[in-house]
Design a protein around this motif. Structure first.
Motif, PDB file in Angstrom:
ATOM      1  N   ARG A 178      -4.139  81.763 -21.354  1.00  0.00           N
ATOM      2  CA  ARG A 178      -3.295  80.946 -20.496  1.00  0.00           C
ATOM      3  C   ARG A 178      -2.686  81.773 -19.372  1.00  0.00           C
ATOM      4  NH1 ARG A 178       1.076  77.562 -23.545  1.00  0.00           N
ATOM      5  NH2 ARG A 178       1.349  76.890 -21.376  1.00  0.00           N
ATOM      6  N   GLY A 215      -5.059  81.563 -16.473  1.00  0.00           N
ATOM      7  CA  GLY A 215      -5.614  80.250 -16.174  1.00  0.00           C
ATOM      8  C   GLY A 215      -4.716  79.455 -15.259  1.00  0.00           C
ATOM      9  N   GLU A 273      -4.696  75.834 -12.512  1.00  0.00           N
ATOM     10  CA  GLU A 273      -5.340  74.524 -12.422  1.00  0.00           C
ATOM     11  C   GLU A 273      -5.375  74.067 -10.970  1.00  0.00           C
ATOM     12  OE1 GLU A 273      -3.497  71.652 -14.911  1.00  0.00           O
ATOM     13  OE2 GLU A 273      -4.039  72.665 -16.788  1.00  0.00           O
ATOM     14  N   GLU A 312      -5.855  70.481  -8.743  1.00  0.00           N
ATOM     15  CA  GLU A 312      -5.982  69.036  -8.661  1.00  0.00           C
ATOM     16  C   GLU A 312      -6.596  68.735  -7.299  1.00  0.00           C
ATOM     17  OE1 GLU A 312      -2.818  65.637  -8.230  1.00  0.00           O
ATOM     18  OE2 GLU A 312      -3.037  66.153 -10.378  1.00  0.00           O
ATOM     19  N   SER A 334     -17.927  73.457 -12.771  1.00  0.00           N
ATOM     20  CA  SER A 334     -17.701  72.284 -13.619  1.00  0.00           C
ATOM     21  C   SER A 334     -18.311  71.065 -12.947  1.00  0.00           C
ATOM     22  CB  SER A 334     -16.198  72.065 -13.849  1.00  0.00           C
ATOM     23  OG  SER A 334     -15.527  71.797 -12.632  1.00  0.00           O
ATOM     24  N   ARG A 349      -9.592  67.226 -11.759  1.00  0.00           N
ATOM     25  CA  ARG A 349      -8.811  68.356 -12.246  1.00  0.00           C
ATOM     26  C   ARG A 349      -9.757  69.452 -12.734  1.00  0.00           C
ATOM     27  NH1 ARG A 349      -3.637  69.330 -13.457  1.00  0.00           N
ATOM     28  NH2 ARG A 349      -3.116  67.179 -12.906  1.00  0.00           N
ATOM     29  N   ILE A 350      -9.474  70.667 -12.285  1.00  0.00           N
ATOM     30  CA  ILE A 350     -10.257  71.831 -12.702  1.00  0.00           C
ATOM     31  C   ILE A 350      -9.307  72.793 -13.404  1.00  0.00           C
ATOM     32  CG2 ILE A 350     -11.768  73.696 -11.937  1.00  0.00           C
ATOM     33  CD1 ILE A 350     -12.288  72.104  -9.400  1.00  0.00           C
ATOM     34  N   THR A 351      -9.614  73.140 -14.630  1.00  0.00           N
ATOM     35  CA  THR A 351      -8.747  74.019 -15.412  1.00  0.00           C
ATOM     36  C   THR A 351      -9.403  75.376 -15.603  1.00  0.00           C
ATOM     37  OG1 THR A 351      -9.689  73.197 -17.479  1.00  0.00           O
ATOM     38  CG2 THR A 351      -7.756  72.042 -16.617  1.00  0.00           C
ATOM     39  N   ASN A 388      -0.950  80.596 -13.981  1.00  0.00           N
ATOM     40  CA  ASN A 388      -0.488  79.304 -14.508  1.00  0.00           C
ATOM     41  C   ASN A 388      -0.067  78.314 -13.418  1.00  0.00           C
ATOM     42  OD1 ASN A 388      -0.819  80.160 -17.230  1.00  0.00           O
ATOM     43  ND2 ASN A 388       1.150  81.236 -17.109  1.00  0.00           N
ATOM     44  N   THR A 395      -0.428  75.292 -10.716  1.00  0.00           N
ATOM     45  CA  THR A 395      -1.198  74.084 -10.458  1.00  0.00           C
ATOM     46  C   THR A 395      -1.157  73.815  -8.964  1.00  0.00           C
ATOM     47  OG1 THR A 395      -0.730  73.135 -12.637  1.00  0.00           O
ATOM     48  CG2 THR A 395      -1.430  71.622 -10.898  1.00  0.00           C
TER      49      THR A 395
END
Length: 369
Positions: free
Chosen positions: A19, A22, A24, A26, A59, A70-72, A129, A131
């Motif tokens: 995490r 990682g 994210e 949008e 993805s 959404r790409i994580t 972390n 977004t």
């Protein structure tokens, strides 16, 4: 201590470590195709981004009505995002014969390159972390009629001849065109006949600047001018992994200035630095006896004291060079290609030759529509 009791803690540490890097995204996508799927590719390597191959992650998502995806698990740091529409669901980005995407694409920062894409212009920085909201508008790179550019260029070569300090320089229109099969950049044109974006067979043509005029040096007087000509022929191109390209071509003098031809084998490796895409290259050239003697020989009828007859014969030269494209802005490009050709003893031993190398190149500034 029981090792089994350590497992939950180890798993938790690994999950938290995952995490930590990682982030994210949008992504709001406009002008998405109505069929197929959308493929989102994350790049963190400028060289890989230069030809849209080998992304850091990828993805695939079904096209939805609201256009939000959404790409994580995106790595923190400087990245660029490419989204393309896989309209035929073949799990690949379809390309033209020269590697340009045929299916609709979109890039982060709504960057629309008209040449090799610049990672610097498409990239953005993600914190751990974080977004991030990203807006992307998809488009067709070549539009309906291909991609045209106009400008002005200069083509030239140094003089290796004894007593000459005159380089051959010509100003030419710099026209560029990229289409499904046709590629036209300044003095060179190529048309793909069959194959793929990786390996293809093509016909090609090149404007070849004349080697000298007889008044460039006393040693050349009486030999006549060596005029420019049009070379045309066939070739094979292989675009390999890691932007390593192999180019083989044979071209013949179609205007019959000297009636000979040349075969060229060149290997290059692409890189990207800032807004510059560049590629060093190594090459080997075979010159027919007609071509070699036209540029460097002395026919029997032109022999003089101090300038004996000399027959070069067919010969081989080696070449090292570098080509590059500077993206000034969305429409303007500066193109440069410089090469040093090492002539070898067959040519250097000619009584009219003083240097064992020739510098040659092409430079242009173009505006792409």
């Amino acid at each position: 201590m029981n090792k089994l009791n350590l497992l939950p803690g180890i798993v938790l540490v690994l999950l938290m470590a995952g995490r930590a890097w990682g982030a994210e995204l949008e992504v709001r996508v406009q002008n998405a195709p109505t069929t197929g799927a959308l493929v989102f590719q994350i790049y963190d390597n400028p060289d890989a981004f230069g030809d849209f191959r080998s992304p850091r992650s990828e993805s695939r998502q079904a096209i939805n009505a609201d256009g939000v995806y959404r790409i994580t698990g995106v790595p923190a740091g400087t990245v660029a995002l490419l989204v393309y529409g896989d309209e035929n669901n073949n799990l690949a980005l379809d390309r033209t014969f020269i590697g340009i995407p045929k299916e609709p694409i979109g890039l982060s920062n709504n960057y629309r390159p008209k040449g090799p894409p610049s990672f610097q212009r498409a990239s953005f920085t993600l914190a751990e972390n974080e977004t991030r909201n990203v807006d992307i508008e998809m488009y067709q790179v070549l539009g309906e009629s291909g991609q045209w550019g106009v400008g002005i260029g200069v083509i030239g070569r140094s003089s290796p001849y004894l007593g000459s300090d005159s380089s051959v320089v010509q100003v030419i229109p710099a026209i560029t065109y990229f289409g499904e099969r046709l590629q036209w950049v300044g003095p060179s044109l190529r048309y793909g006949l069959f194959g793929s974006d990786r390996f293809r067979f093509a016909v090609n043509a090149t404007y070849r600047v004349g080697a000298y005029e007889e008044d460039d040096s006393p040693i050349l007087v009486g030999l006549g001018d060596r005029d420019s000509t049009l070379m045309a022929g066939v070739g094979v191109v292989y675009d390999g992994p890691n932007r390593i390209d192999v180019d083989f071509r044979y071209q013949h003098d179609v205007l019959d200035r000297f009636g000979g031809g040349t075969a060229e084998l060149r290997v290059s490796k692409g890189f990207q630095t800032g807004n510059v895409s560049w590629a060093p290259s190594l090459g080997v050239n075979w010159l027919s006896d007609d071509l070699a003697n036209y540029d460097f020989g002395v026919p029997r009828w032109a022999a003089l004291p101090g300038r004996p007859a000399y027959d070069v014969g067919s010969t081989v030269t080696a070449e090292v060079g570098v080509g590059g494209i500077l993206e000034i802005n969305e429409h303007w490009r500066l193109v440069l290609d410089v090469n040093a050709e090492y002539l070898g003893n067959d040519i250097a031993d000619s009584p009219i030759v003083d240097d064992d190398y020739v510098l040659k190149g092409f430079a242009a500034i173009t505006y792409t529509f």
